[in-house]
Design a protein around this motif. Sequence first.
Motif, PDB file in Angstrom:
ATOM      1  N   LYS A 159       2.202   4.024  -4.805  1.00 41.05           N
ATOM      2  CA  LYS A 159       1.161   4.911  -5.325  1.00 41.05           C
ATOM      3  C   LYS A 159       0.136   4.113  -6.128  1.00 41.05           C
ATOM      4  N   GLY A 160      -1.125   4.334  -5.830  1.00 45.46           N
ATOM      5  CA  GLY A 160      -2.174   3.678  -6.606  1.00 45.46           C
ATOM      6  C   GLY A 160      -2.658   2.358  -6.030  1.00 45.46           C
ATOM      7  N   ILE A 161      -1.980   1.853  -5.005  1.00 41.27           N
ATOM      8  CA  ILE A 161      -2.439   0.586  -4.424  1.00 41.27           C
ATOM      9  C   ILE A 161      -3.121   0.836  -3.086  1.00 41.27           C
ATOM     10  N   GLY A 162      -4.410   0.554  -3.056  1.00 43.98           N
ATOM     11  CA  GLY A 162      -5.166   0.724  -1.819  1.00 43.98           C
ATOM     12  C   GLY A 162      -5.343  -0.605  -1.111  1.00 43.98           C
ATOM     13  N   GLU A 163      -6.100  -0.571  -0.018  1.00 47.20           N
ATOM     14  CA  GLU A 163      -6.291  -1.786   0.778  1.00 47.20           C
ATOM     15  C   GLU A 163      -6.895  -2.925  -0.044  1.00 47.20           C
ATOM     16  N   GLU A 164      -7.873  -2.557  -0.892  1.00 43.59           N
ATOM     17  CA  GLU A 164      -8.553  -3.579  -1.685  1.00 43.59           C
ATOM     18  C   GLU A 164      -7.575  -4.319  -2.599  1.00 43.59           C
ATOM     19  N   LYS A 165      -6.821  -3.504  -3.353  1.00 42.30           N
ATOM     20  CA  LYS A 165      -5.875  -4.090  -4.305  1.00 42.30           C
ATOM     21  C   LYS A 165      -4.784  -4.865  -3.582  1.00 42.30           C
ATOM     22  N   ALA A 166      -4.444  -4.375  -2.400  1.00 38.72           N
ATOM     23  CA  ALA A 166      -3.411  -5.074  -1.629  1.00 38.72           C
ATOM     24  C   ALA A 166      -3.861  -6.501  -1.351  1.00 38.72           C
ATOM     25  N   THR A 212       0.824  -1.210   0.000  1.00 39.74           N
ATOM     26  CA  THR A 212       0.000   0.000   0.000  1.00 39.74           C
ATOM     27  C   THR A 212       0.859   1.261   0.000  1.00 39.74           C
ATOM     28  N   TYR A 260       1.543  -0.662 -11.301  1.00 42.62           N
ATOM     29  CA  TYR A 260       2.000  -0.772  -9.916  1.00 42.62           C
ATOM     30  C   TYR A 260       3.519  -0.909  -9.869  1.00 42.62           C
ATOM     31  N   GLN A 286      -2.716  -3.027 -14.982  1.00 41.03           N
ATOM     32  CA  GLN A 286      -2.586  -2.534 -13.605  1.00 41.03           C
ATOM     33  C   GLN A 286      -1.257  -2.954 -13.005  1.00 41.03           C
TER      34      GLN A 286
END
Length: 685
Positions: A12-19, A9, A162, A158
Motif C-alpha cells: 500500500k502506498g508504493i506506486g510505479e515511481e516509488k518502486a 508495488t 512502506y 516514507q
Amino acid sequence: MNELLLPVTAVKGIGEEKAKDLLSLGISSVHDLLMYFPSRYEDYTIKDLSEVADGDKVTILGTVYAEPSVRFFGRTKSRMSVRLVVDRVVVTAIWFNQHFLKPKLTIGKEIQVTGKWERVRQQISVSETKIQPKQASNMEDITIAPVYSVSQAITVKQMRNYIQHAIVQFSDSLLEIMPADIIDKYQFVSRKQAIVGIHFPKSAEEGARSRKRLAFEELFFYQLKMQAYALQQKKISAAEPLAIPLEKVRQFVRSLPFSLTRAQKLALKDILDDLQKPHAMNRLLQGDVGSGKTVVAAAALYAVVCAGYQGALMVPTEILAEQHVTSLTKLLAPYGIQVAILTGSLGAKARRDILAGLQMGFIQVVVGTHALIQEDVYFQRLGLVITDEQHRFGVEQRKVLREKGLNPNVLFMTATPIPRTLAISVFGDMDVSTIDELPAGRKPIETYWVKEEMFDRVLSFLRKELEKGRQAYVICPLIEESEKIDVQNAVDLYSHLVQYFGLEYRIGLMHGKLPAKEKDEVMNQFSENQIGVLVSTTVVEVGVNVPNATMMIVYDAERFGLAQLHQLRGRVGRGTDQSYCILIADPKTEIGRERMRIMKETTDGFEVARRDLQLRGPGDFFGTKQSGLPEFKIADLFTDFKDLEIARAEAVAILSQEDFWRSDEYGFLRKYLEQQGIFEKKMLD
Ligand code: ADP
Ligand code: MG
C-alpha cells in the motif's frame, strides 16, 4: 505463489515511481523491503532528566506552564521559548523558526518534545514536537524509531511507512526457515517476530533479541553453505596423492640461508601432509607481514615439482610477480627447476613460448597475475596453485580450473590479521595454518609520528641510514581522485629528494603509470641496492621484499587506513637491522590522531586491527572489502564471534545427520544449498 516475491508495488502506498526509487536501493520485492533493516534507531523513549548527560538528545513529556514568548529576527527567523513542567521541575524549551506552533502551546497542555539537552541551563533545544502525545497508539507513536539509509528520492519517514504497511499486509507470510530444534535450543524468537521487531522494536531489549536472531540466521546459513561446500569439495576433489620425496624437501629446507621458525615448519608440515592425501588441499596460510610465508610457499612448490607436478603462484600485481620470480628462481634454479612469469604485459612471442612450456611441462613453476588461470593457459600436470595476498581463491576460480579438468591443491596466503580461531570459523571450508611468530632476531620496527615541519630532520635521519648502507622507501598517498595528480605528487617529491641528495645517493621513482618494463627495472635496481631511496605511490604496498631497506617514510600518513599503514610498515624490518617507520601526518580529527598513536604503540598486526575496529565501530571490520572476509548484512564478525562458532558447530551437526537429505524439517535448508549450487546430494554422501 509466495506473496513475499510480489513486486513492492503490492505494498500500500508504493506506486510505479516509488518502486523505481526503491530499486535503486536494491529493493524490488516485498521480501527485499522487509529485509531492508534499519541502520540505527532514534530513541524517543521518555527519560528521567536527572539521568541525561549534557548535550545528549532526549525526549521529554512536559506540561506548558507559561505563555510562550517569541522573538523575531527579520521576517522569517524566530526564537520561541516555553516553560514546561517535567516531573515537578521547570525546564525551558526553545524552538527556532517554529513560532507557528504558538497557538497550540496553551497553558496546561501536555506535549512531548525531542531535542538537545543543556544541563546547566535546564534547557532543551527542540527538534521534534508532538502536541498530543497520549493518543491511541499508531505509527506516529513509536518510541524507538528505525532510521534507514535512504536515497535522495526517499525519506526515512516514507521508508518507515512502506515497511510498516508491508508488515501489516505481508508479515504472516514470513515463515520460519531455521530448524525448530535450533530455535528451541537457543530460545530464538520466530522469524516473523524478529523481522517485525528489528524494524519497530517496542523496547531496546526487543530490538536486541530480534537482531540476535537475524544475525544468527545469517551466520548459520553462511556456515551451512561453507560446510556443505567443504564436504562437497572433499568428495569431488578426490585427487591423486602426491608422492613427495620428504628427504629431498628436508634437504631443500636445510640448504636455506636461515633455519625456519617453528611456526614455518609446522605450516610446511601441514601442507606436505595435505599434498599426500587422496583429496585436493584447500588451505589458508596466514601470517603477519614479514612472518616468512614466501619461503614456505617455495618449499611447497619444490615438493610438488619433485613429485613430478607443476606449480603456479598467483599474485595481485605485476611488480609482485616479478619479485617472486626473482626470489623463486634463486631458490629453485639450483635444483634445475624452470620458473617463468606470465603477466598481461608479456609480449606475444614470449607469451606463446611460456604457454607452450607449461603445456609441455618443461616449465615447472609459473608466477603471474590472475591471467594465470585464463582460458588459453594449459598445464601438463598442475599440482599446486598458491595465491599470495589476494582475495580468496573462490568457488569461481575453482570452477574455471575444474572445467579444464584440473583439480589442483590450493594454498591461499594472507596477511589479514585475524586470530586463528576466527579464521577457522570464517573460512569454514578451509583448513588453516598460522605463522604466529616472526623470524628470530627481528627487532620491532620503531615508529615515529612527525609533522611536516620536521621533514628536514627526517631527511638527515634518512641520510644517516643511507650512510650505513641501508635503503629507504618514501610513500606518497593517493590524494586526488585523479591518478595524474597523484603521480605528480610522487614526481615532485622525487625531484625534491634528487636535489637534496645530489650525486650522493640515487633516488628511484615508481608509480602505477610507468610502463611495466620500467617498473621492473626500478624494482630490480632497488633490490640490488643501486637505488638508495625509492619514492613510490602505494604500488609497493603488498608483498615487496627488500630486506636491506630499513626506513619507511609515509607522506600524508593520515590519508591511509590503519591496515594499509601496517602493510606499508611491513616492507621494512625484514632483516636483522633496526628498522624505522616515519609517519608524516597532521591529522585534523581526534580519530586521525589516535590512529597515528596506535601505529606508534604497536607493531602487532592483530592488535592494530583490533584497535582499528574499536575506533571505527563494528560494521567496517578490517575494511572487509579488502581483506577477503565475507560481508554480512547484519551479523558482525567481531561482536558475533561466539555465534559464528555456534553456527558452525550446528551446521556441521545438521549436515552429518542421517536424515538431512530426507526429512521435511530440513527441506528449506536443502533448497537453499541447491540455490547456492551445492545440491548434488551424491557429492555429499
Ligand atoms: P611475508 O610473510 O610478509 O610474505 P616474506 O616471505 O616476504 O614475508 O619474508 C620476509 C623476509 O624474511 C624475507 O626476506 C625472507 O627471506 C625472510 N625470512 C623468512 N623466513 C625466515 C627465517 N626463518 N629466518 C630468517 N629470515 C627469514
Ligand atoms: Mg608476502
